[in-house]
Design an enzyme around this catalytic site. Structure first.
Site, PDB file in Angstrom:
ATOM      1  CB  ALA A  75      12.111   5.121  29.401  1.00 42.82           C
ATOM      2  CB  THR A  76      15.220   0.300  30.102  1.00 44.14           C
ATOM      3  OG1 THR A  76      13.691   0.121  30.398  1.00 44.14           O
ATOM      4  CG2 THR A  76      15.930  -0.320  30.764  1.00 44.14           C
ATOM      5  CG  ASN A 163       5.554   2.615  36.319  1.00 44.50           C
ATOM      6  OD1 ASN A 163       6.035   3.046  37.050  1.00 44.50           O
ATOM      7  ND2 ASN A 163       5.625   1.279  36.346  1.00 44.50           N
ATOM      8  CD  GLN A 191       3.422   5.189  32.177  1.00 46.03           C
ATOM      9  OE1 GLN A 191       2.502   5.418  31.499  1.00 46.03           O
ATOM     10  NE2 GLN A 191       4.047   3.797  32.061  1.00 46.03           N
ATOM     11  CB  SER A 211       9.766   5.268  26.247  1.00 47.39           C
ATOM     12  OG  SER A 211       9.950   3.983  25.404  1.00 47.39           O
ATOM     13  CG  HIS A 213       6.885   1.497  24.119  1.00 47.98           C
ATOM     14  ND1 HIS A 213       6.006   0.680  25.045  1.00 47.98           N
ATOM     15  CD2 HIS A 213       8.178   1.377  24.653  1.00 47.98           C
ATOM     16  CE1 HIS A 213       6.668   0.330  26.093  1.00 47.98           C
ATOM     17  NE2 HIS A 213       7.913   0.856  26.107  1.00 47.98           N
ATOM     18  CB  THR A 251      23.802   1.993  12.815  1.00 47.08           C
ATOM     19  OG1 THR A 251      25.271   1.656  12.432  1.00 47.08           O
ATOM     20  CG2 THR A 251      23.309   2.695  11.687  1.00 47.08           C
ATOM     21  CB  CYS A 341       7.529  -3.572  34.159  1.00 41.57           C
ATOM     22  SG  CYS A 341       7.226  -2.212  32.967  1.00 41.57           S
TER      23      CYS A 341
HETATM   24  N1  PMP Z   1       9.947   4.141  33.225  1.00 37.43           N
HETATM   25  C1  PMP Z   1       8.580   4.138  33.330  1.00 37.43           C
HETATM   26  C2  PMP Z   1       7.855   5.105  34.328  1.00 37.43           C
HETATM   27  C3  PMP Z   1       7.763   3.066  32.585  1.00 37.43           C
HETATM   28  O1  PMP Z   1       6.534   2.968  32.908  1.00 37.43           O
HETATM   29  C4  PMP Z   1       8.553   2.321  31.511  1.00 37.43           C
HETATM   30  C5  PMP Z   1       7.944   1.499  30.909  1.00 37.43           C
HETATM   31  N2  PMP Z   1       6.979   0.696  31.650  1.00 37.43           N
HETATM   32  C6  PMP Z   1       9.891   2.609  31.715  1.00 37.43           C
HETATM   33  C7  PMP Z   1      10.403   3.604  32.266  1.00 37.43           C
HETATM   34  C8  PMP Z   1      10.778   1.528  30.711  1.00 37.43           C
HETATM   35  O2  PMP Z   1      10.537   2.171  29.288  1.00 37.43           O
HETATM   36  P1  PMP Z   1      10.931   1.317  28.047  1.00 37.43           P
HETATM   37  O3  PMP Z   1       9.957   0.364  27.833  1.00 37.43           O
HETATM   38  O4  PMP Z   1      10.893   2.270  27.141  1.00 37.43           O
HETATM   39  O5  PMP Z   1      12.329   0.933  28.437  1.00 37.43           O
END
Ligand code: PMP
Length: 396
Positions: A75-76, A163, A191, A211, A213, A251, A341
Site C-alpha cells: 500500500a505504501t 489504522n 485497512q 495490501s 499482508h 518483473t 508504523c
Molecule cells: N495505509 C494504511 C492505512 C496502513 O495501515 C498501512 C500499513 N500499516 C499502509 C498504508 C502501508 O501498507 P504496506 O505495509 O503494504 O506498505
C-alpha cells in the site's frame, strides 16, 4: 519462553496456509517459477496466466475490472504512485505560472504516513495542501471537505479505515463531493479491503490502494486500483520495461501475485461471517475491560471496522500509566502502542492527538487488533491479563 498472544492483526496478518502452499508452488524448478514477461516459451506463458488469474481474483474483491489493477509492492507504493502520479500528471497539464503553486491537494490529517509523507513532498515541490482535521471520533466529514475545496483543488485523498482507530469514513459521500467538481479521489483502503465489502464503482473512487499482508496474504505485494477513464491518468513513478501498462515497471513476482490473489479469494468467500465473528470477539474484549477505572475507548464505537480496539488507559498526567510501561507489563500480549508504523518513535500518536487526546492520554493508549486466528479463550486470557496489570499499574 511462552509466545505472547497475537493481538496485532492491523499491523500485519500471518499468511493463510492455503495461500502459502500456492505461493511455494511458484518458486521452484518443478513449479510455476518463470518470468511472466518471457513470451518465448510455455514457462513464461504459465506464469503470465497465473498472474492474470490472480489479477482477476484481486479485482473481484473490490468489484473492479482486472485491467484496473496495477501490482505494487504494497500500500505504501500504491499510495505514492497514486498521489505523485496524479500530481505529476496534473502539473504536466497545468504548468507553474510565475512560480505560483499549481494545484491544491486535500488529505486528512490522520492518514497513514505513506500518504502524508508523499503529500508533504509534493507540498515542498510547489503544490498547496490542506490537511483536514477529524471529529473527536476520528471521522472526516463532508462538511470539512466541502469547506476546504478551492478552485484549483484537483486531488483528494482520504482513507476508508484508520489504522490506529479502526473508524470508517463514508467514502461514497466524500467522493461525491469531489465528483461534482471533477476532482480526483484517492482512497487508502489498506485497512478495509478484506474486512468490509468494497465496490469501487459504488464508492466512486478513482484510485484505491491496498495490501495483501493485511488480509492473510504475503508482505511485499499490494495493488493500486486505477479507474479506466480518460480523465484518470497517472504519471509513471518507476520506469523501465513498461510493465503494468507502463504504470509500474519491474518483473512481476509470480508467487507474490498468486498469494495476493488466493488471499483475496479466501477473504471474499466468508468476509461477512468472519467479520461478524471478529467484531463479537473485539466487543467482548472491550466489555471485559471497559469497567476498569480511567479507561476510555478511542475513536467511533459504531462506525468501526471489525477487529480494531484502541483504548486509553489514563485520563491525565497524574495517572501513572504510559503505553511503554503498559506494553512491558502486558508482555503476554502482542499489541501496538498507537500505530505500529509509528512505534519506532516515542512521540505521542498524531492520530490520537488529532482527535483531541492529550500527550499523556495518547501515550497511555494501546491498539488491540483481533483477527482470523483469535479464539474466545485468547480473549478471556487478554481480559484477565489486562485487568490484573492495569489494576496494579494505573492507580492515580
Ligand atoms: N495505509 C494504511 C492505512 C496502513 O495501515 C498501512 C500499513 N500499516 C499502509 C498504508 C502501508 O501498507 P504496506 O505495509 O503494504 O506498505
Amino acid at each position: 519462553m511462552r509466545k505472547p498472544v497475537y493481538f496485532d492483526y492491523a499491523s500485519t496478518t500471518p499468511v493463510a496456509p492455503e495461500v502459502a502452499t500456492r505461493m511455494a508452488w511458484c518458486l521452484t524448478i518443478e513449479g510455476n517459477f518463470a518470468n511472466p514477461a518471457s513470451r518465448s516459451h510455455s514457462y513464461g506463458w504459465q506464469a503470465e496466466e497465473a498472474i492474470e488469474n490472480a489479477r482477476e481474483q484481486v479485482a473481484k474483491l473490490i468489484v473492479a475490472d482486472p485491467r484496473e489493477i496495477v501490482w505494487t509492492s504494497g500500500a505504501t507504493e500504491a499510495n505514492n504512485l497514486a498521489l505523485k502520479g496524479a500530481a505529476e500528471m496534473y502539473r504536466a497539464q497545468n504548468p507553474l505560472i510565475n512560480g505560483e503553486a499549481a494545484g491544491h491537494i486535500i488529505v486528512s490529517a490522520i492518514e497513514h504516513k505513506s500518504v502524508l509523507d508523499p503529500v508533504a513532498w509534493l507540498e515542498n515541490s510547489g503544490f498547496a495542501v490542506t490537511r483536514l482535521m477529524p471529529t473527536s471520533e476520528g471521522i472526516i466529514t463532508t462538511d470539512a471537505l466541502q469547506a476546504a475545496l478551492r478552485d484549483d483543488t484537483f486531488l483528494v485523498s482520504i482513507m476508508q479505515v484508520n489504522n490506529e482507530l479502526g473508524c470508517i469514513n463514508d467514502i461514497k459521500a466524500l467522493s461525491e463531493v469531489c465528483k461534482k467538481r471533477n476532482i480526483l479521489f484517492h482512497c487508502d483502503a489498506a485497512q478495509s479491503v478484506g474486512k468490509i465489502e468494497i465496490d469501487v464503482n459504488d464508492l466512486g473512487v478513482d484510485f484505491l490502494s491496498f495490501s495483501a499482508h493485511k488480509f492473510y496474504g504475503p508482505k511485499g505485494i499490494g495493488a493500486l486500483y486505477v479507474r479506466r477513464a480518460s480523465d484518470v491518468k497517472i504519471a509513471t513513478q518507476i520506469h523501465g520495461g513498461g510493465h503494468e501498462r507502463n504504470m509500474r515497471s519491474g518483473t512481476l513476482a509470480t508467487h507474490q501475485c498468486v498469494g495476493m490473489g488466493e488471499a483475496a479469494e479466501l477473504g471474499a468467500r466468508n468476509l461477512v461471517d468472519e467479520c461478524e465473528r471478529i467484531s463479537r470477539l473485539r466487543d467482548k474484549l472491550w466489555q471485559g475491560i471497559a469497567s476498569l477505572p480511567n479507561v476510555k475507548r478511542n475513536g467511533s464505537a459504531t462506525q468501526t471496522v471489525c477487529g480494531i480496539l484502541n483504548v486509553a488507559f489514563a485520563n491525565n498526567a497524574e495517572d501513572k500509566c504510559d503505553g511503554e510501561t503498559l506494553l512491558l507489563a502486558l508482555r503476554d500480549l502482542a499489541v501496538s502502542s498507537g500505530s505500529a508504523c509509528n512505534s519506532a518513535s516515542m512521540s505521542p500518536s498524531y492520530v490520537l492527538k488529532a482527535i483531541g487526546l492529550t500527550d499523556a492520554q495518547a501515550q497511555a493508549s494501546l491498539r488491540f487488533s483481533v483477527g482470523c486466528y483469535t479464539t474466545p479463550a485468547e480473549i478471556e486470557f487478554a481480559i484477565e491479563h489486562i485487568r490484573e496489570t492495569v489494576t496494579k499499574l494505573c492507580k492515580a
